[in-house]
Design a protein around this motif. Sequence first.
Motif, PDB file in Angstrom:
ATOM      1  N   LYS A  92       0.852  -1.192   0.000  1.00  0.00           N
ATOM      2  CA  LYS A  92       0.000   0.000   0.000  1.00  0.00           C
ATOM      3  C   LYS A  92       0.881   1.232   0.000  1.00  0.00           C
ATOM      4  CE  LYS A  92      -4.031  -2.013   2.011  1.00  0.00           C
ATOM      5  NZ  LYS A  92      -5.119  -1.915   2.925  1.00  0.00           N
ATOM      6  N   ARG A  93       0.445   2.229  -0.739  1.00  0.00           N
ATOM      7  CA  ARG A  93       1.189   3.476  -0.814  1.00  0.00           C
ATOM      8  C   ARG A  93       1.094   4.177   0.539  1.00  0.00           C
ATOM      9  NH1 ARG A  93       2.227   7.160  -5.602  1.00  0.00           N
ATOM     10  NH2 ARG A  93       1.982   5.180  -6.626  1.00  0.00           N
ATOM     11  N   ALA A  94       2.216   4.667   1.021  1.00  0.00           N
ATOM     12  CA  ALA A  94       2.228   5.384   2.309  1.00  0.00           C
ATOM     13  C   ALA A  94       1.503   6.710   2.147  1.00  0.00           C
ATOM     14  CB  ALA A  94       3.665   5.627   2.771  1.00  0.00           C
ATOM     15  N   ARG A  95       0.713   7.045   3.132  1.00  0.00           N
ATOM     16  CA  ARG A  95      -0.014   8.318   3.101  1.00  0.00           C
ATOM     17  C   ARG A  95       0.570   9.193   4.202  1.00  0.00           C
ATOM     18  NH1 ARG A  95      -5.760   7.735   2.034  1.00  0.00           N
ATOM     19  NH2 ARG A  95      -5.330   8.771   0.095  1.00  0.00           N
ATOM     20  N   ILE A  96       1.137  10.309   3.814  1.00  0.00           N
ATOM     21  CA  ILE A  96       1.740  11.225   4.784  1.00  0.00           C
ATOM     22  C   ILE A  96       0.719  12.303   5.088  1.00  0.00           C
ATOM     23  CG2 ILE A  96       3.617  12.821   5.227  1.00  0.00           C
ATOM     24  CD1 ILE A  96       5.288  11.156   3.275  1.00  0.00           C
ATOM     25  N   THR A  97       0.400  12.386   6.359  1.00  0.00           N
ATOM     26  CA  THR A  97      -0.560  13.413   6.778  1.00  0.00           C
ATOM     27  C   THR A  97       0.211  14.530   7.448  1.00  0.00           C
ATOM     28  OG1 THR A  97      -0.917  12.196   8.835  1.00  0.00           O
ATOM     29  CG2 THR A  97      -2.424  11.745   7.019  1.00  0.00           C
ATOM     30  N   GLY A  98      -0.441  15.499   7.920  1.00  0.00           N
ATOM     31  CA  GLY A  98       0.208  16.670   8.530  1.00  0.00           C
ATOM     32  C   GLY A  98       1.262  16.279   9.554  1.00  0.00           C
ATOM     33  N   VAL A  99       2.386  16.959   9.497  1.00  0.00           N
ATOM     34  CA  VAL A  99       3.489  16.679  10.409  1.00  0.00           C
ATOM     35  C   VAL A  99       3.475  17.719  11.512  1.00  0.00           C
ATOM     36  CG1 VAL A  99       5.986  16.453  10.583  1.00  0.00           C
ATOM     37  CG2 VAL A  99       4.819  15.792   8.470  1.00  0.00           C
ATOM     38  N   GLU A 100       3.425  17.265  12.757  1.00  0.00           N
ATOM     39  CA  GLU A 100       3.431  18.188  13.899  1.00  0.00           C
ATOM     40  C   GLU A 100       4.860  18.405  14.370  1.00  0.00           C
ATOM     41  OE1 GLU A 100       0.639  17.261  16.947  1.00  0.00           O
ATOM     42  OE2 GLU A 100      -0.750  16.434  15.485  1.00  0.00           O
ATOM     43  N   LYS A 101       5.159  19.667  14.725  1.00  0.00           N
ATOM     44  CA  LYS A 101       6.498  19.982  15.217  1.00  0.00           C
ATOM     45  C   LYS A 101       6.453  20.393  16.627  1.00  0.00           C
ATOM     46  CE  LYS A 101       8.463  21.243  10.880  1.00  0.00           C
ATOM     47  NZ  LYS A 101       9.179  22.171  10.116  1.00  0.00           N
TER      48      LYS A 101
END
Length: 111
Positions: free
Chosen positions: A102-111
């Motif tokens: 499955k293709r990786a789904r990158i969601t919002g990255v928190e810093k």
Amino acid sequence: MSGAKLDYRWHLRQVMASRGMFSTTDLLGPLAERGIRLSSSQVYRLAVERPERLSLKVLMALLDILDCRMDDLVEPVAAQAAARPRKAAASGQAGVGDLRPKRARITGVEK
């Protein structure tokens, strides 16, 4: 099987066994009586390996000795396709058969 590539199975050993001949040397005398002079190692290879070339005189002698027909010794079969390495999917996706990662789904990255 028309149009298909043919191969064959060699059944000399089985036909010999069905006639009570369990040693390849059992063929030496009967072959010699018919004018076929083969060494014990040649007769062994003839019985246990599939011959690529076979003299018609030897074949006719075997048919006579074993009181059988040609289709008892030689069984035509469809040739097996040579195994070829499979190419990767045209889309570049790696996987096995129908299994695809499955293709990786990158969601919002928190810093």
